[in-house]
Design a protein around this motif. Sequence first.
Motif, short mmCIF file in Angstrom:
data_model
loop_
_atom_site.label_atom_id
_atom_site.label_comp_id
_atom_site.label_asym_id
_atom_site.label_seq_id
_atom_site.Cartn_x
_atom_site.Cartn_y
_atom_site.Cartn_z
N UNK A 170 38.53 43.33 45.58
CA UNK A 170 37.72 44.54 46.41
C UNK A 170 38.62 45.04 45.34
N UNK A 171 39.64 45.59 44.86
CA UNK A 171 40.60 45.92 44.16
C UNK A 171 39.39 45.80 43.20
N UNK A 172 38.42 45.56 42.63
CA UNK A 172 37.81 45.38 41.75
C UNK A 172 36.67 46.64 41.91
N UNK A 173 35.82 45.98 43.00
CA UNK A 173 34.90 47.02 43.74
C UNK A 173 35.29 48.58 44.11
N UNK A 174 36.68 48.64 44.97
CA UNK A 174 37.22 49.74 44.37
C UNK A 174 37.18 50.50 43.22
N UNK A 175 37.72 49.78 42.30
CA UNK A 175 36.99 50.41 41.05
C UNK A 175 36.27 50.92 40.31
N UNK A 176 35.10 49.80 40.86
CA UNK A 176 33.72 50.69 40.49
C UNK A 176 33.26 51.71 41.11
N UNK A 177 33.50 51.79 42.66
CA UNK A 177 33.54 52.28 43.26
C UNK A 177 31.79 53.23 43.27
N UNK A 178 30.65 53.03 42.67
CA UNK A 178 29.15 52.31 43.26
C UNK A 178 28.43 51.87 43.19
N UNK A 179 27.92 51.84 43.89
CA UNK A 179 27.68 52.59 45.23
C UNK A 179 28.67 52.13 46.29
N UNK A 180 29.10 53.62 46.74
CA UNK A 180 30.53 54.00 47.71
C UNK A 180 30.63 53.05 48.81
N UNK A 181 30.11 51.94 49.38
CA UNK A 181 30.52 50.79 50.42
C UNK A 181 30.93 49.87 49.34
N UNK A 182 32.00 49.01 50.10
CA UNK A 182 33.00 47.35 49.44
C UNK A 182 32.48 46.92 51.33
N UNK A 183 32.09 45.74 50.96
CA UNK A 183 32.16 45.08 51.87
C UNK A 183 33.47 43.36 51.46
N UNK A 184 34.00 43.08 52.25
CA UNK A 184 34.54 41.78 51.64
C UNK A 184 34.20 40.85 52.81
N UNK A 185 33.21 40.10 52.59
CA UNK A 185 33.23 38.71 53.32
C UNK A 185 34.07 37.30 52.66
N UNK A 186 33.24 36.12 53.49
CA UNK A 186 33.22 35.05 53.59
C UNK A 186 32.11 33.74 52.69
N UNK A 187 30.99 34.89 52.70
CA UNK A 187 29.68 33.97 52.09
C UNK A 187 28.70 33.89 52.82
N UNK A 188 28.25 32.58 53.00
CA UNK A 188 26.85 32.28 54.11
C UNK A 188 27.35 30.91 53.34
N UNK A 189 26.23 30.29 55.21
CA UNK A 189 26.92 28.96 55.68
C UNK A 189 26.12 27.59 54.74
N UNK A 190 24.87 28.52 54.07
CA UNK A 190 24.50 27.56 53.01
C UNK A 190 24.85 27.06 51.81
N UNK A 191 26.01 27.58 51.64
CA UNK A 191 26.96 27.31 50.37
C UNK A 191 27.42 28.72 49.46
N UNK A 192 28.49 28.11 48.53
CA UNK A 192 29.78 29.82 48.14
C UNK A 192 28.23 29.99 46.35
N UNK A 193 28.76 31.60 46.07
CA UNK A 193 28.19 32.29 45.83
C UNK A 193 28.91 32.10 44.54
N UNK A 194 28.61 33.42 43.59
CA UNK A 194 29.47 33.78 42.00
C UNK A 194 30.88 34.13 43.13
N UNK A 195 30.28 34.96 43.14
CA UNK A 195 32.62 35.91 43.96
C UNK A 195 32.88 35.05 44.51
N UNK A 196 32.34 33.42 45.08
CA UNK A 196 32.97 32.42 46.25
C UNK A 196 33.74 31.44 45.20
N UNK A 197 33.43 32.18 44.01
CA UNK A 197 33.41 30.44 42.96
C UNK A 197 35.87 30.50 43.19
N UNK A 198 36.09 29.72 42.94
CA UNK A 198 37.75 29.43 42.85
C UNK A 198 38.13 30.10 42.30
#
Length: 324
Positions: A170-198
């Motif tokens: 969240x902090x990194x996304x807000x510091x990037x700031x563009x696009x100006x919408x940041x969304x936190x989510x828990x991913x997909x039922x089908x598997x983990x994304x790179x951003x979900x990597x432990x």
Amino acid sequence: MEAITAPAQSQEANDLPRFTVALRPPDITPWLPGNTGLPGFTSFAATRSGPHVLIIGLMHGNEIAGAIAIDALLRAGIRPERGRLTLGFGNIEAFARFDAGNPIASRFIDEDMNRVWDIATLEGPRTSLELQRARAMRSIVDSADWVLDLHSMLWPSDPLLLCGQGARGKTLALNIGTPNLVVADCGHAGGKRLIDYPRFTAEHGDAASVLVEAGQHWQTPTVTQMSASITALLHHAGMLPNPPQPTQTTPPRFAEVTRVVTATTGRFAFVRPFRGGEIIPTSGTILAYDGIAEVRTPHDQCLLVMPSHRTGRGHTAVRLAKFQ
């Protein structure tokens, strides 16, 4: 390049509308040898200390805007002022099969490479072309402090940054700031994304990863947004000289997903063609039918995140979010 309007086909449905391919895939052949020991990945280190920033395109082989953005950086001879900058092309095998006449087909070869980033899968017994590539990429991912994963979208939607779960993303996304919408989510039922990597979601640690959904597939404004996000991250990391004066008049907005709607039938249908980024003002508004089951907004001011208008059973149809 003359735009191509092609029938879109996928594993989920054969009745997709026609999409315009307004981009030409770049020739990434010069960058495939790389200099990291991993084909498609090139790294540059400055003499001054700083973070290791990793930027990845082509996690999906048909999302060619990311390849264009990274190719442009490499051709421009970018070098970081401090730290280490690594630029990489993900699913190069699928990208090699990209065909503007059927642009959906090369998203992956065996499986979605952005659904395999959990330890059990990466270290498990099964194999696929995408799993082999993810396993090979893992050592570079494990060495990075900040990762930006470049993506685009099939359906019309406002661009956004996905930060997954955890405060660091969240902090990194807000510091990037563009696009100006940041969304936190828990991913997909089908598997983990790179951003979900432990490495990026663990309670302890410093590493962070965000995913930019920069716009629709195969459109010029999507490349422009990706380049803006990359530039903002590199300025934040101190890798570029002379940070620009802020031009954005409003700070980025942050929303948290309250419900991931996964299709449970093969007859999921929205009541109208919603656009990603739409805000539904009233709780209880009917959005879709999953077979005969109603899907309604769970709260007022409900943000629709990337609705998919042809959703197969077991796939994410839309994420519903609330502004914080």
